[in-house]
Scaffold this motif. Structure first.
Motif, PDB file in Angstrom:
ATOM      1  N   GLY A   1       0.796  -1.222   0.000  1.00  0.00           N
ATOM      2  CA  GLY A   1       0.000   0.000   0.000  1.00  0.00           C
ATOM      3  C   GLY A   1       0.828   1.270   0.000  1.00  0.00           C
ATOM      4  N   ILE A   2       2.115   1.165   0.242  1.00  0.00           N
ATOM      5  CA  ILE A   2       2.985   2.339   0.208  1.00  0.00           C
ATOM      6  C   ILE A   2       3.233   2.686  -1.252  1.00  0.00           C
ATOM      7  N   LEU A   3       2.906   3.923  -1.628  1.00  0.00           N
ATOM      8  CA  LEU A   3       2.986   4.353  -3.020  1.00  0.00           C
ATOM      9  C   LEU A   3       4.361   4.865  -3.418  1.00  0.00           C
ATOM     10  N   ALA A   4       5.068   5.445  -2.455  1.00  0.00           N
ATOM     11  CA  ALA A   4       6.342   6.084  -2.765  1.00  0.00           C
ATOM     12  C   ALA A   4       7.240   6.045  -1.543  1.00  0.00           C
ATOM     13  N   VAL A   5       8.522   6.290  -1.807  1.00  0.00           N
ATOM     14  CA  VAL A   5       9.512   6.344  -0.731  1.00  0.00           C
ATOM     15  C   VAL A   5      10.329   7.614  -0.914  1.00  0.00           C
ATOM     16  N   ALA A   6      10.450   8.385   0.165  1.00  0.00           N
ATOM     17  CA  ALA A   6      11.380   9.512   0.193  1.00  0.00           C
ATOM     18  C   ALA A   6      12.620   8.962   0.882  1.00  0.00           C
ATOM     19  N   THR A   7      13.734   8.932   0.164  1.00  0.00           N
ATOM     20  CA  THR A   7      14.889   8.202   0.668  1.00  0.00           C
ATOM     21  C   THR A   7      16.211   8.870   0.318  1.00  0.00           C
ATOM     22  N   ASP A   8      17.222   8.492   1.079  1.00  0.00           N
ATOM     23  CA  ASP A   8      18.597   8.890   0.771  1.00  0.00           C
ATOM     24  C   ASP A   8      19.340   7.720   0.126  1.00  0.00           C
ATOM     25  N   ASP A   9      18.587   6.660  -0.233  1.00  0.00           N
ATOM     26  CA  ASP A   9      19.177   5.435  -0.767  1.00  0.00           C
ATOM     27  C   ASP A   9      18.298   4.853  -1.873  1.00  0.00           C
ATOM     28  N   ALA A  10      18.169   5.556  -2.987  1.00  0.00           N
ATOM     29  CA  ALA A  10      17.293   5.116  -4.087  1.00  0.00           C
ATOM     30  C   ALA A  10      17.693   3.762  -4.647  1.00  0.00           C
ATOM     31  N   ALA A  11      18.974   3.398  -4.568  1.00  0.00           N
ATOM     32  CA  ALA A  11      19.450   2.126  -5.121  1.00  0.00           C
ATOM     33  C   ALA A  11      18.735   0.934  -4.485  1.00  0.00           C
ATOM     34  N   THR A  12      18.336   1.045  -3.238  1.00  0.00           N
ATOM     35  CA  THR A  12      17.641  -0.039  -2.549  1.00  0.00           C
ATOM     36  C   THR A  12      16.307  -0.363  -3.218  1.00  0.00           C
ATOM     37  N   PHE A  13      15.724   0.621  -3.913  1.00  0.00           N
ATOM     38  CA  PHE A  13      14.379   0.465  -4.448  1.00  0.00           C
ATOM     39  C   PHE A  13      14.322   0.312  -5.962  1.00  0.00           C
ATOM     40  N   VAL A  14      15.460   0.182  -6.630  1.00  0.00           N
ATOM     41  CA  VAL A  14      15.510   0.110  -8.094  1.00  0.00           C
ATOM     42  C   VAL A  14      14.647  -1.028  -8.631  1.00  0.00           C
ATOM     43  N   ALA A  15      14.654  -2.164  -7.991  1.00  0.00           N
ATOM     44  CA  ALA A  15      13.911  -3.330  -8.478  1.00  0.00           C
ATOM     45  C   ALA A  15      12.402  -3.212  -8.246  1.00  0.00           C
ATOM     46  N   ARG A  16      11.973  -2.253  -7.471  1.00  0.00           N
ATOM     47  CA  ARG A  16      10.547  -2.063  -7.176  1.00  0.00           C
ATOM     48  C   ARG A  16       9.955  -1.083  -8.187  1.00  0.00           C
ATOM     49  N   SER A  17       9.587  -1.576  -9.354  1.00  0.00           N
ATOM     50  CA  SER A  17       9.171  -0.707 -10.455  1.00  0.00           C
ATOM     51  C   SER A  17       7.896   0.082 -10.164  1.00  0.00           C
ATOM     52  N   GLY A  18       7.007  -0.435  -9.342  1.00  0.00           N
ATOM     53  CA  GLY A  18       5.758   0.263  -9.064  1.00  0.00           C
ATOM     54  C   GLY A  18       5.876   1.306  -7.969  1.00  0.00           C
TER      55      GLY A  18
END
Length: 165
Positions: free
Chosen positions: A128-145
């Motif tokens: 249900g989380i739509l987005a992430v505000a992060t200092d580590d975008a690389a962690t989320f690269v595989a999460r295309s949605g």
């Protein structure tokens, strides 16, 4: 009234981001309110103050008012914690409500994630989380949605929130 949730692990920077978003939204002329969930007992009153004494004496509600602000303290006195919808109903009309916490009660929510927290992102467990505000975008690269926003760019985060709420 637009409602958007800001969630994240302890010490991830949720409050810091919320305050920056509120400041920016106010500068843009928006009327913003916030709701913060606490997982522990808290007190906005101080021992020895009249309002504290009224509450401690058993008052169900204590309203403190001055020329600059008013605050309503409501004691549950054993009643269950209110649902977010009940709390939202108590707010005056506004353009946006940012809700910090209430992880499962807000449909539209963004996670604050800092790599330095050393914990797995909530977004990996919560679709249900739509987005992430992060200092580590690389962690989320595989999460295309999942939208990834720079944690230090409150304008981009606010624009995202306003576009989706």
């Amino acid at each position: 009234m637009k409602v958007f949730g800001i969630v994240g692990r302890k010490n991830s920077g949720k409050t810091h981001l919320v305050t920056r978003l509120v400041r920016l939204a106010a500068q843009r002329g928006l009327r913003v309110s916030t709701i913060k969930h606490a997982h522990h007992s808290f007190d906005v009153d101080r021992p020895g103050k009249d309002s504290y004494l009224h509450r401690e004496a058993g008052a169900h509600e204590v309203l403190v008012a001055s020329a600059e602000r008013w605050a309503l303290l409501h004691e549950h006195r054993g009643a269950p914690e209110p649902a977010l919808s009940d709390l939202l109903a108590r707010l005056a009309p506004c353009d946006l409500v940012l809700v910090e916490g209430f992880k499962r009660e807000v449909n539209l929510r963004l996670e604050v994630y800092r790599a330095s927290c050393g914990q797995a992102p909530l977004a990996f467990e919560d679709a249900g989380i739509l987005a992430v505000a992060t200092d580590d975008a690389a962690t989320f690269v595989a999460r295309s949605g999942l939208s990834c926003l720079p944690l230090d760019d409150e304008a981009a985060v606010l624009d995202y929130v306003l576009a989706r709420s």
